[in-house]
Each structure stands twice: as C-alpha cells, then as structure tokens.
Write an enzyme that holds these catalytic residues in place. Structure first.
Site, PDB file in Angstrom:
ATOM      1  N   HIS A   1       1.225  -1.189   0.161  1.00  0.00           N
ATOM      2  CA  HIS A   1       0.278   0.026   0.014  1.00  0.00           C
ATOM      3  C   HIS A   1       1.102   1.024  -0.215  1.00  0.00           C
ATOM      4  CE1 HIS A   1      -4.049   1.199   1.341  1.00  0.00           C
ATOM      5  NE2 HIS A   1      -4.020   2.403   0.434  1.00  0.00           N
TER       6      HIS A   1
ATOM      7  N   ILE B   1       4.366   3.575   0.261  1.00  0.00           N
ATOM      8  CA  ILE B   1       5.515   3.429   1.306  1.00  0.00           C
ATOM      9  C   ILE B   1       6.644   5.241   1.129  1.00  0.00           C
ATOM     10  CG2 ILE B   1       5.286   1.393  -0.742  1.00  0.00           C
ATOM     11  CD1 ILE B   1       7.190   3.491  -3.146  1.00  0.00           C
TER      12      ILE B   1
ATOM     13  N   ASP C   1      -0.925   4.840   5.140  1.00  0.00           N
ATOM     14  CA  ASP C   1       0.610   5.611   4.363  1.00  0.00           C
ATOM     15  C   ASP C   1       1.411   5.771   5.342  1.00  0.00           C
ATOM     16  OD1 ASP C   1       1.356   6.547   2.025  1.00  0.00           O
ATOM     17  OD2 ASP C   1       0.829   8.533   2.674  1.00  0.00           O
TER      18      ASP C   1
HETATM   19  C1  LIG Z   1       1.502   8.615  -1.311  1.00  0.00           C
HETATM   20  O1  LIG Z   1       1.989   9.058  -1.497  1.00  0.00           O
HETATM   21  C2  LIG Z   1       3.711   8.696  -1.085  1.00  0.00           C
HETATM   22  C3  LIG Z   1       4.382   9.709  -2.376  1.00  0.00           C
HETATM   23  O2  LIG Z   1       4.444  11.000  -2.400  1.00  0.00           O
HETATM   24  C4  LIG Z   1       3.495   7.756  -1.906  1.00  0.00           C
HETATM   25  O3  LIG Z   1       5.895   7.599  -1.590  1.00  0.00           O
HETATM   26  C5  LIG Z   1       3.030   6.172  -0.585  1.00  0.00           C
HETATM   27  O4  LIG Z   1       3.388   5.452  -1.787  1.00  0.00           O
HETATM   28  C6  LIG Z   1       1.549   6.863  -1.236  1.00  0.00           C
HETATM   29  N1  LIG Z   1       0.635   6.381  -1.161  1.00  0.00           N
HETATM   30  C7  LIG Z   1      -0.435   5.400  -0.508  1.00  0.00           C
HETATM   31  C8  LIG Z   1      -1.117   4.035   0.252  1.00  0.00           C
HETATM   32  O5  LIG Z   1      -0.683   5.410  -2.057  1.00  0.00           O
END
Ligand SMILES: *[C@@H]1O[C@H](CO)[C@@H](O)[C@H](O)[C@H]1NC(C)=O
Ligand SMILES: *[C@@H]1O[C@H](CO)[C@@H](O)[C@H](O)[C@H]1NC(C)=O
EC number: 3.1.1.2
Length: 304
Positions: free
Chosen positions: A64, A66, A118
C-alpha cells in the site's frame, strides 16, 4: 551526496495489478504486488521491478503506502505498508543500489496499526502512519464508515514508543512531511480535507489548520524544492467502488501552494474523465516532471 530531491523514485506495482482491498476493483486479483523503481533523472525513464531478498513472503505481498528514509551514511531504507491476507504490517527494506534489489530487514505489527494506509518515515525504524479505519474486520470497517464515527487516527511508531498522535479523522489516508520536517500533512479522504499538523520534539502533533476541498483527497506528495503539496484526487468516489469500464472513474491532480498562509493557492494541474487515466491517487513532481499514480490503472508521466 544523495538527497531526497534527486531520486530514485520508488513506485508500487499497481500497473495491471492494483491494490487489493475489499470492495475495490482489481485487474489482476491473483498477482502479488511488487516494488518498481523509476529514475526520473534519465531522459527516458523506465519502471524497473526491484528484486526482493529471499526469505520474504512475496506470494502474499500486497503493498500500500511506501516511504524512504536516507540515513547520514547514505543508506536508503524503504518502508512499505503491507496487507498480506488483508492483515496490516509495515515492512522495512534496505535498498541495495548495485544489485537493484531490496533486502528485507524487519516486519512490524502493532495493535495501534489495525488498518494502515500510508506512511512517512522519520528515522531508520521510526515513522508516522495513518489508519484509514479504526477496526480491521471488514464488516466493522463498513459499519464504521456508515456510522461516520471519526475514529481514525495517525500513529507514531518507534522501537521504544508507539502512540496515537492525532485523531478524529473520517478516514485518514495520505500522509507526508514538509521539507523542513516541521509539519505533517494528512489527507482525510472522506471529509475532503487536508490537515496541517505541527511536529514537536517528543514527536507529538498539534493541529495548525484544516484546508477544505471539494473532491476526495487521496494521497499527498511534497515538492522537495518548493514545499508545494501535490494531491491525487477522486472527483467521483462512487465510480471507484462500483467499477464500470464504460463509466470509468476520473482523475484529478491539485497543487497547493503556501498552505500555511491565510489564502493558499489551489490549482487543478491535471483533470481527465477516465479516457486516459482512471482513479488518480497520487502525483509526484521532480525537476519539471510529474508522475501520476492510480489505484488500479496505469501511471502517467508528464512534463510540467
Ligand atoms: C502516497 O504518496 C507517497 C508519495 O508522496 C508515496 O510514497 C506513497 O506510497 C503513497 N501512498 C499510498 C497509500 O499510495
Ligand atoms: C471523455 O472525454 C472524451 C473527450 O473529451 C470523450 O471523447 C469521451 O467520450 C469521454 N469519456 C467518458 C467516459 O465520458
């Protein structure tokens, strides 16, 4: 000396695979996820799938959010939210640049991380993470959203201390940190809000302000050079959960400048009805280039 402004950029492999999440459409439900890397400094960047060290269960890998953390000695740690069999873990990897591979270091589970979405790393084993639901059981999750309980939160994790540092969100989703590391930004997707929180030396957070938008704000990325916030949004949430290829979910990317001032500037940088890009969830900028990621569709690479 490597800095976060220079990349490489890590992507989750959702292309033709997508995030596997109860209720969410998937183009390849049986294929496990992966981690891709794209070097945006190259003239024609390509996504390269990174090898993951033996011993890590790749078959149930369902990544999910990163985030990367770069140590003083230039070691790159990659933090990945994982949902193996719909459970919730955070995996920490070390990036081995010569081999383009990831060495798995650690799996973290905690009762304060029941529904992680996240993550933003702030140390080699320290991070902030959002829970998008209070419960982990699918039925209770549904009930919780339906009853609009505002029970989701942000958790700080370190090996010595795990604590809730912000709460009361409808559904806390994307999280990120300002380039000066003083503020955290949290997208509350169901409330259509971005929260600005100040980070204190003891890692606690206090709310500074809330920005209301009229779209579902999914995930946030920060331009390391300007501090602008880039937001992947869903103008029509219904279409994400009832997937119809004839009426696909659309895409929208917003840029927010000067969020701390009284009148932040919000610009729609990209919008599409789903004919090119469906379900945009994040947009990252690097040196005049924009990479838009989606929930289960493709990624779009643009020049600004
Ligand atoms: C959200 O965005 C960041 C980049 O800014 C990324 O590293 C991360 O994986 C994203 N999270 C999700 C849950 O997509
Ligand atoms: C999207 O927009 C394009 C061009 O503006 C149009 O041809 C197409 O029919 C639209 N698609 C949907 C699904 O609305």
């Amino acid at each position: 000396m490597r800095s976060e402004a220079e990349g490489p950029f890590f992507l989750l492999s959702r292309r033709r695979r997508g995030l596997k999440f109860p209720g969410l459409h998937s183009f390849a439900p049986d294929k496990p996820g992966g981690i891709l890397m794209m070097d945006l400094n190259k003239e024609k960047p390509r996504a390269l799938e990174l090898r993951i060290s033996r011993g890590f269960n790749l078959g149930s890998f369902n990544p999910h959010g990163i985030s990367t953390f770069i140590d003083n000695d230039d070691t790159v740690y990659l933090f990945v939210v994982n949902h193996p069999e719909f459970k919730n873990t955070v995996e920490i990897f070390k990036f081995e640049e010569e081999e383009n591979s990831l060495l798995h270091l650690k799996t973290i589970k905690d009762e304060l991380l029941p529904s992680v979405n996240d993550i933003v790393a702030v140390g080699p084993t320290h991070f902030y993470a959002t829970n998008d639901h209070y419960f982990s059981d699918p039925f209770l999750k549904y009930l919780e959203t339906y009853l609009n309980l505002h029970w989701t939160n942000v958790v700080y994790y370190s090996p010595n201390e795990v604590k809730v540092v912000a709460e009361g969100f409808d559904s806390a989703n994307g999280i990120n940190i300002s380039p000066d590391k003083k503020y955290l930004y949290v997208a509350d997707i169901l409330a259509h809000e971005i929260h600005v929180l100040e980070k204190h030396p003891n890692m606690n957070l206090t709310q500074v302000k809330v920005l209301k938008l009229d779209t579902l704000v999914d995930n946030l990325s920060i331009d390391p050079s300007s501090g602008d916030i880039w937001v992947g949004c869903h103008p029509n949430g219904q279409k994400l959960f009832v997937y119809d290829p004839n009426k696909p979910p659309s895409s929208e990317v917003l840029r927010i400048q000067n969020i701390l001032t009284e009148k932040p500037t919000v610009t729609t940088v990209y919008a599409n009805n789903g004919s090119v890009l469906q379900g945009s969830s994040v947009a990252s900028v690097h040196d005049g280039k924009l990479l838009i990621g989606t929930l289960y569709h493709r990624a779009l690479y643009c020049e600004l």
